[in-house]
Design an enzyme around this catalytic site. Structure first.
Site, PDB file in Angstrom:
ATOM      1  N   LYS A 204      23.079 -10.023  67.261  1.00 46.92           N
ATOM      2  CA  LYS A 204      22.864 -11.247  66.177  1.00 46.92           C
ATOM      3  C   LYS A 204      22.465 -10.869  64.761  1.00 46.92           C
ATOM      4  CE  LYS A 204      19.039 -13.741  65.856  1.00 46.92           C
ATOM      5  NZ  LYS A 204      19.204 -14.472  64.413  1.00 46.92           N
ATOM      6  N   GLU A 285      11.970  -1.429  63.303  1.00 50.70           N
ATOM      7  CA  GLU A 285      11.867  -0.962  62.083  1.00 50.70           C
ATOM      8  C   GLU A 285      11.325  -2.168  61.292  1.00 50.70           C
ATOM      9  OE1 GLU A 285      11.242  -0.464  58.538  1.00 50.70           O
ATOM     10  OE2 GLU A 285      13.466  -0.678  58.279  1.00 50.70           O
ATOM     11  N   CYS A 319      12.877  -1.756  52.626  1.00 51.29           N
ATOM     12  CA  CYS A 319      11.595  -1.545  53.175  1.00 51.29           C
ATOM     13  C   CYS A 319      11.233  -0.396  52.759  1.00 51.29           C
ATOM     14  CB  CYS A 319      11.895  -1.241  54.755  1.00 51.29           C
ATOM     15  SG  CYS A 319      13.338  -0.387  55.588  1.00 51.29           S
ATOM     16  N   GLU A 415       3.490  -6.785  52.086  1.00 51.20           N
ATOM     17  CA  GLU A 415       4.793  -6.601  51.690  1.00 51.20           C
ATOM     18  C   GLU A 415       5.638  -7.726  50.836  1.00 51.20           C
ATOM     19  OE1 GLU A 415       8.695  -4.357  53.587  1.00 51.20           O
ATOM     20  OE2 GLU A 415       7.860  -5.987  54.950  1.00 51.20           O
TER      21      GLU A 415
END
Length: 514
Positions: A204, A285, A319, A415
């Protein structure tokens, strides 16, 4: 076997390479706007409900219309994957590796075409797109070689009169949920790792970059992947996300994305449903809030360059991006001045012409989130550079720097996933490392210093999965810098490293009396 070397990056200052990329962009332009089906058991399934994938540099330009899977499609894909596993798990590991080697060769021949598609669908500048495609090739080559290393298990001791073996066997059906920011490299790496280890997959991909994933599926098919090994089911997370995570036949979930979604998956995967035979494994992750520490004994030009490139490469949508810098107070003003000078020189615009350092951010949701954090930053510190957007045609955010912030301010803790960096002071190196560690994340970090004792102190005390000395904090290379982080950055899965394939397998001991 030839020693592993990573795929080289393309030098676009060479006219031949530049023209090759321009031709590849034209080729991609020729098939924009097509309809794309699901792929279940090798069968193309076109659905009425399609999602429009668009160019974030030019929202009016359609990349493609991608069929969306329902729970019924996902159930069908699960059944196919479960059935296919019974034969695929017994396939010769060398044959599975050969599929990856051939796929790498196909993508290497079509390297610029895939990079051009990344420029269009993900808004990547040429160099970032080229690096993404190169990393995809690296994952294919590296994991194929790793499978050949692991295919006969590992040696264990035997006593007189007995023979013991320790072999790795595949887990079963895996769900791969891949991100939009490395829509070829990470999507491919997280897909072929379970494939080459003998598992079957429900893929997906991110809704933002599903066309790239479809084109990769075509490569796997051309490379000889049997039907049903990887089943391509793009779809809304609301519609099928929880369904495939919760499914009793899901053996493992490989996820790359936000912390909130990763934690949600981790929680749901922990629940054992009626009929479920295995505890599910999660490979996750989940992001970072990455720090570059600048010591007083540092090359300050290198420090500023590292901050700017790590913060604003691919518009900060990594990231691993530097979103916070901790600078010792005695060199703070000089570093800030150099960062300001370099950041103000960066240009932002459509990356298709290769004239700009930065392209767009991926979509309206990201754009609005970044704008909200810019307003927060204005309250917490001083806006040094940027803070503005250009939304007329695409989703463009100018490189933004906040100074005189505290290490525990919101823009230094949460973040943002955009081109925003905050710079704070520390009174000494020990405090700088303390501040660097004071986040929920632990993915990447960097230290700029010429002090060997401080480098060793950071090696011991800076708590991140990937730590770099005297360079930026982005740009891990497969097989060279295995990638994955601590704390809320995920399960430290170390993609592109010697332990990664083992996460997709289980160990089996057999002992024979002679």
């Amino acid at each position: 076997m030839i020693p592993y070397k990573h795929e080289p990056f393309t030098d676009f200052t060479v006219e031949e390479n530049k023209q090759a990329m321009l031709e590849a962009i034209e080729k991609v332009n020729s098939y924009l706007g097509q309809d794309y089906p699901l792929i279940i058991g090798g069968e193309r399934v076109m659905t009425e409900n399609k999602l429009r994938s668009f160019n974030p540099s030019n929202r009016e330009e359609t990349i493609g219309h991608v069929s969306q899977a329902t729970q019924e499609h996902a159930e069908r894909a699960m059944a196919v994957a479960k059935e296919t596993f019974e034969t695929w798990r017994s396939a010769n590991p060398a044959m599975r590796a050969d599929i990856l080697f051939r796929a790498a060769a196909i993508i290497r021949r079509r390297k610029h075409e895939f990079s051009a598609l990344l420029i269009k669908e993900a808004g990547k500048p040429w160099n970032e797109a080229d690096a993404d495609t190169a990393e995809c090739i690296d994952f294919l080559e590296f994991y194929a070689r790793e499978m050949l290393r692991l295919k006969d298990g590992v040696k264990v001791e035997s006593r007189p009169g007995e023979y013991n073996r320790y072999d790795y066997i595949p887990l079963g059906v895996g769900v791969v949920i891949s991100p939009w920011n490395f829509p070829l490299a990470i999507m491919a790496g997280t897909t072929v790792a379970p494939l080459v280890t003998g598992n079957t997959v429900l893929l997906k991909p991110s809704s933002n970059t599903s066309v790239v994933a479809y084109k990769f599926m075509e490569v796997l098919e051309e490379a000889g992947m049997p039907k049903g090994v990887v089943n391509y089911i793009p779809g809304s997370s609301r519609d099928i996300g929880d369904f495939i995570v919760d499914h009793v036949d899901t053996r493992f979930i490989s996820f790359t994305g936000s912390r909130d979604v990763g934690v949600h998956i981790y929680e749901r995967a922990a629940k054992v449903h009626e009929g479920q035979l295995n505890l599910k494994r999660v490979i996750a992750e989940m992001g970072g809030k990455d720090t570059i520490v600048v010591d007083a004994e540092a090359d300050l030009e290198l420090a500023a360059e590292s901050i700017v490139k790590s913060a604003f490469g691919f518009s900060g949508q990594k990231c691993s991006a530097c979103s916070r810098a901790i600078v010792l107070e005695e060199v703070y003003d000089e570093v800030v001045a150099k960062v300001k000078e370099k950041a103000e020189k960066l240009t932002v615009g459509n990356p298709e012409t290769n004239e700009h350092f930065m392209g767009p951010v991926i979509d309206d949701k990201s754009l609005n989130k970044i704008k909200e954090y810019i307003e927060i930053g204005k309250q917490e510190g001083k806006l040094l550079v940027g803070g503005t957007t250009d939304e007329a045609v695409g989703n463009f955010v100018h490189p933004t720097v906040f100074v005189d912030v505290k290490h525990d301010d919101r823009i230094m803790q949460e973040e943002i996933f955009g081109p925003v960096v905050g710079i704070a002071k520390a009174k000494d190196f020990t405090e700088a490392i303390k501040f660097a560690n004071d986040t929920d994340y632990g993915l990447t970090g960097a230290v700029i210093t010429n002090n060997r004792e401080h480098l060793e102190q950071a090696r011991r005390d800076f708590h991140v999965g990937n730590l770099y000395f005297n360079r930026g904090c982005t740009g891990a290379i497969v097989g060279y810098q295995p990638f994955g982080g601590f704390k809320m950055s995920g399960t430290d899965s170390k993609a592109g490293g010697p332990d990664y394939l083992v996460l997709h397998m289980q160990g089996k001991t057999t002992s024979e009396m002679l």
